[in-house]
Design a protein around this motif. Sequence first.
Motif, short mmCIF file in Angstrom:
data_model
loop_
_atom_site.label_atom_id
_atom_site.label_comp_id
_atom_site.label_asym_id
_atom_site.label_seq_id
_atom_site.Cartn_x
_atom_site.Cartn_y
_atom_site.Cartn_z
N LEU A 113 0.63 -1.11 0.16
CA LEU A 113 -0.09 -0.28 -0.11
C LEU A 113 0.96 1.35 0.09
CD1 LEU A 113 -2.58 -1.40 3.12
CD2 LEU A 113 -3.57 -0.12 0.72
N GLU A 117 -1.66 7.10 1.63
CA GLU A 117 -3.52 6.78 2.14
C GLU A 117 -3.63 5.97 3.04
OE1 GLU A 117 -5.12 7.66 -1.00
OE2 GLU A 117 -3.16 8.30 -2.30
N SER A 123 -7.48 3.58 7.72
CA SER A 123 -6.78 2.42 8.11
C SER A 123 -6.47 2.51 9.30
CB SER A 123 -5.84 3.49 7.52
OG SER A 123 -6.29 3.61 5.75
N PRO A 151 -8.74 -1.40 5.81
CA PRO A 151 -7.91 -0.52 4.43
C PRO A 151 -9.28 0.64 4.56
CG PRO A 151 -8.23 -2.10 2.99
CD PRO A 151 -8.74 -2.84 4.78
N SER A 154 -10.99 3.11 -1.37
CA SER A 154 -10.70 3.43 -2.13
C SER A 154 -9.36 1.68 -2.40
CB SER A 154 -9.85 4.77 -2.73
OG SER A 154 -8.75 4.82 -1.11
N PHE A 155 -9.37 0.85 -1.48
CA PHE A 155 -8.35 -0.18 -2.27
C PHE A 155 -9.68 -1.16 -1.85
CE2 PHE A 155 -5.43 2.77 -0.46
CZ PHE A 155 -4.99 2.70 -1.13
N TYR A 156 -8.84 -2.73 -2.66
CA TYR A 156 -9.89 -3.47 -3.10
C TYR A 156 -9.45 -4.11 -1.36
CZ TYR A 156 -12.27 -3.70 -7.33
OH TYR A 156 -12.76 -3.91 -8.27
N LYS A 159 -6.63 -5.81 0.40
CA LYS A 159 -5.07 -5.16 0.94
C LYS A 159 -5.57 -5.16 2.56
CE LYS A 159 -3.18 -4.00 -2.76
NZ LYS A 159 -1.96 -3.72 -3.33
N GLU A 179 -0.61 -9.72 -4.94
CA GLU A 179 -0.17 -9.26 -6.31
C GLU A 179 0.78 -10.04 -6.87
OE1 GLU A 179 -1.47 -6.56 -3.53
OE2 GLU A 179 0.45 -8.26 -3.13
N THR A 186 -1.93 -1.77 -7.96
CA THR A 186 -3.25 -0.25 -7.07
C THR A 186 -4.16 -0.46 -6.41
OG1 THR A 186 -3.62 0.37 -9.05
CG2 THR A 186 -1.64 1.76 -7.97
N ALA A 187 -5.24 -1.91 -6.85
CA ALA A 187 -6.94 -2.19 -6.67
C ALA A 187 -7.14 -0.84 -5.91
CB ALA A 187 -5.94 -2.87 -5.29
N ASN A 188 -7.83 -0.31 -7.35
CA ASN A 188 -8.65 0.83 -6.37
C ASN A 188 -10.35 0.00 -7.43
OD1 ASN A 188 -10.63 2.91 -6.81
ND2 ASN A 188 -8.62 4.04 -6.85
#
Length: 212
Positions: A113, A117, A123, A151, A154-156, A159, A179, A186-188
């Motif tokens: 990550l 962010e 978080s 997380p 904005s992340f799957y 993460k 990954e 990035t996983a958005n």
Amino acid sequence: MSKVLPPGQIETNKWPILHEGDVYKFEEEAWTFKLFGDIKKEVTLSYEEVMNLPKTISTVDMHCVTTWSKFDTTFEGIAFREFLKFVELSDDIKYVRIYGYLNGNRFGYSANLPLKELMGNDSLFVYRWKDSSHDWANIRPKHGFPLRFIPPASFYLWKGTKWASGIEFMKEDHPGYWEERGYSMTANPFKEQRFAENGSKPSGYFGMDEWK
């Protein structure tokens, strides 16, 4: 206020359970949390030291790469930023990998990550939760007890490392467990960044264990 469902997602009121490998069996005396990587001095914290850190309560949305989304789940935990009190970071530290237990290996799982962010209340290393259908309760072992990272939305959710065991601080971005197996760095979810840029679907796709 209406919620925005990322493309390809389906809303659920349940919290599905997915995990790789065996469910970690928590033993307080043996449990530690390690801060390491591109820092001057590694730090190892006991369970008591971690749980004595300031607590944060935050309501978040979760989006899983397996296409479910759950809105408005409230967690109590320790904000990621609280762990920065123990380390000295140079300006070129831009990324982290958050580690967790996998099949007995305390560093068997990880997710990368961007550091910048992770400074907000969304978080969290969480240990208990509630939603509109549940009162406060500890998260279950299958959800990552005693400590699971959640997380920002904005992340799957892959993460969000289960059975968290440490943070590696990095100058360069390096892939984590999924990954390395073909999932997006990035996983958005709002950009539907499920897989690596080559677009091929990885083998070993996440499996659903049960719904809760």
